[in-house]
Design an enzyme around this catalytic site. Structure first.
Site, PDB file in Angstrom:
ATOM      1  N   GLN A 119      -3.976   3.507   1.470  1.00 25.55           N
ATOM      2  CA  GLN A 119      -4.360   3.534   2.887  1.00 25.55           C
ATOM      3  C   GLN A 119      -4.516   5.004   3.291  1.00 25.55           C
ATOM      4  OE1 GLN A 119      -1.281   2.783   5.883  1.00 25.55           O
ATOM      5  NE2 GLN A 119      -2.652   1.309   6.855  1.00 25.55           N
ATOM      6  N   HIS A 154       0.824  -1.218   0.000  1.00 27.38           N
ATOM      7  CA  HIS A 154       0.000   0.000   0.000  1.00 27.38           C
ATOM      8  C   HIS A 154       0.852   1.259   0.000  1.00 27.38           C
ATOM      9  CE1 HIS A 154       0.383  -0.755   4.458  1.00 27.38           C
ATOM     10  NE2 HIS A 154       0.520   0.551   4.518  1.00 27.38           N
ATOM     11  N   HIS A 189       3.786   7.232   3.787  1.00 28.06           N
ATOM     12  CA  HIS A 189       4.723   6.102   3.758  1.00 28.06           C
ATOM     13  C   HIS A 189       4.354   5.156   2.622  1.00 28.06           C
ATOM     14  CE1 HIS A 189       1.423   4.237   6.147  1.00 28.06           C
ATOM     15  NE2 HIS A 189       1.843   3.104   5.621  1.00 28.06           N
ATOM     16  N   GLU A 244      -8.550   4.824   9.738  1.00 28.59           N
ATOM     17  CA  GLU A 244      -7.994   4.558   8.409  1.00 28.59           C
ATOM     18  C   GLU A 244      -8.940   3.761   7.530  1.00 28.59           C
ATOM     19  OE1 GLU A 244      -4.643   1.872  10.000  1.00 28.59           O
ATOM     20  OE2 GLU A 244      -5.498   0.764   8.319  1.00 28.59           O
ATOM     21  N   GLU A 262       7.376   0.700   5.365  1.00 35.61           N
ATOM     22  CA  GLU A 262       6.777  -0.313   6.236  1.00 35.61           C
ATOM     23  C   GLU A 262       6.909  -1.668   5.554  1.00 35.61           C
ATOM     24  OE1 GLU A 262       2.640   0.663   7.132  1.00 35.61           O
ATOM     25  OE2 GLU A 262       2.144  -1.455   7.378  1.00 35.61           O
TER      26      GLU A 262
END
Lengths: 152, 152
Positions: free
Chosen positions: A72, A19, A96, A55, A146
């Site tokens: 996301q 994502h 991110h 989220e 991430e």
């Protein structure tokens, strides 16, 4: 355990872009924007108290490792959450990126061996029961990165 | 032409996250970082004089529309290129995201109808013979967004 790269599986075990995390001030307005503009639909929505965010995961496409790639959208729950601080500094935008792996602990270990700082000593809970770690953006070309292992 | 959404194809015709564009100061060093850290390999490299960048496409995964998702590393060729200005303001990091479509002109028209400003009046040349348009980041939740039709 072999750590040699193969044509199909990168050394790190990362098999997809899972994502792109996007910080927003108003989740409902952002969900509406992405649906209205592009046709992307919400597949999952939740509150993550630990990370201080509400989220939504909007599915973009399926991936050849059997997973999918999502946007996301992240709205801060509190003024002192990392996403709130990001919004204060940068405004809305990409927060991110996340790569998917079948083994987040193993991938974190492999990535850590290359000298990249892994910010979580053990995987913690991400979206929809997933397990995640974050890498230090200064070691990742300025990109907060991430690693995520799906919860299902 | 029908513009009704279907379960498989969003209204806008966007069928994948094609790439994440990442601004860097030194392309060779960044390519090395992404290869060494994650195992991602360069599939394509080129100079785009018009956009003032030297760039590399690193393949992450295949997508269920028959395409793929890449990281696009971008090094400015000139001080006055948009990517050089981005680096001055923000440092290295995510510069834009790009969604893939089979018909970039049609997708741009559909997206434009929703009120989002399309920055290119006609598609221009992107990476590897692709056709691209950019959307105004202020209309896209702070995210500089590209639509891309593959050149092959």
């Amino acid at each position: 355990m072999s750590t040699a790269p193969t044509p199909d599986v990168p050394f790190s075990g990362l098999t997809r872009l899972d994502h792109v995390g996007i910080a927003c001030r108003d989740l409902d307005a952002s969900v509406d924007l992405y649906r209205r503009t592009y046709g992307f639909e919400v597949e999952h929505e939740e509150v993550n108290e630990e990370q201080g965010v509400r989220e939504a995961m909007l599915r973009v496409n399926g991936t050849d490792d059997g997973g999918a790639t999502y946007l996301q959208l992240l709205e801060p729950l509190r003024e002192d959450s990392p996403v709130a601080k990001f919004l204060d500094r940068n405004g809305e935008g990409v927060h991110h990126i996340a790569f998917g792996t079948a083994d987040v602990a193993g991938s974190a270990q492999e990535v850590g061996r290359t000298g990249v700082r892994v910010l979580d000593s053990a995987p913690r809970r991400g979206t929809a029961g997933s397990s995640i770690v974050f890498l230090h953006p200064k070691d990742c070309g300025g990109v907060l990165t991430e690693l995520v292992q799906s919860g299902h």
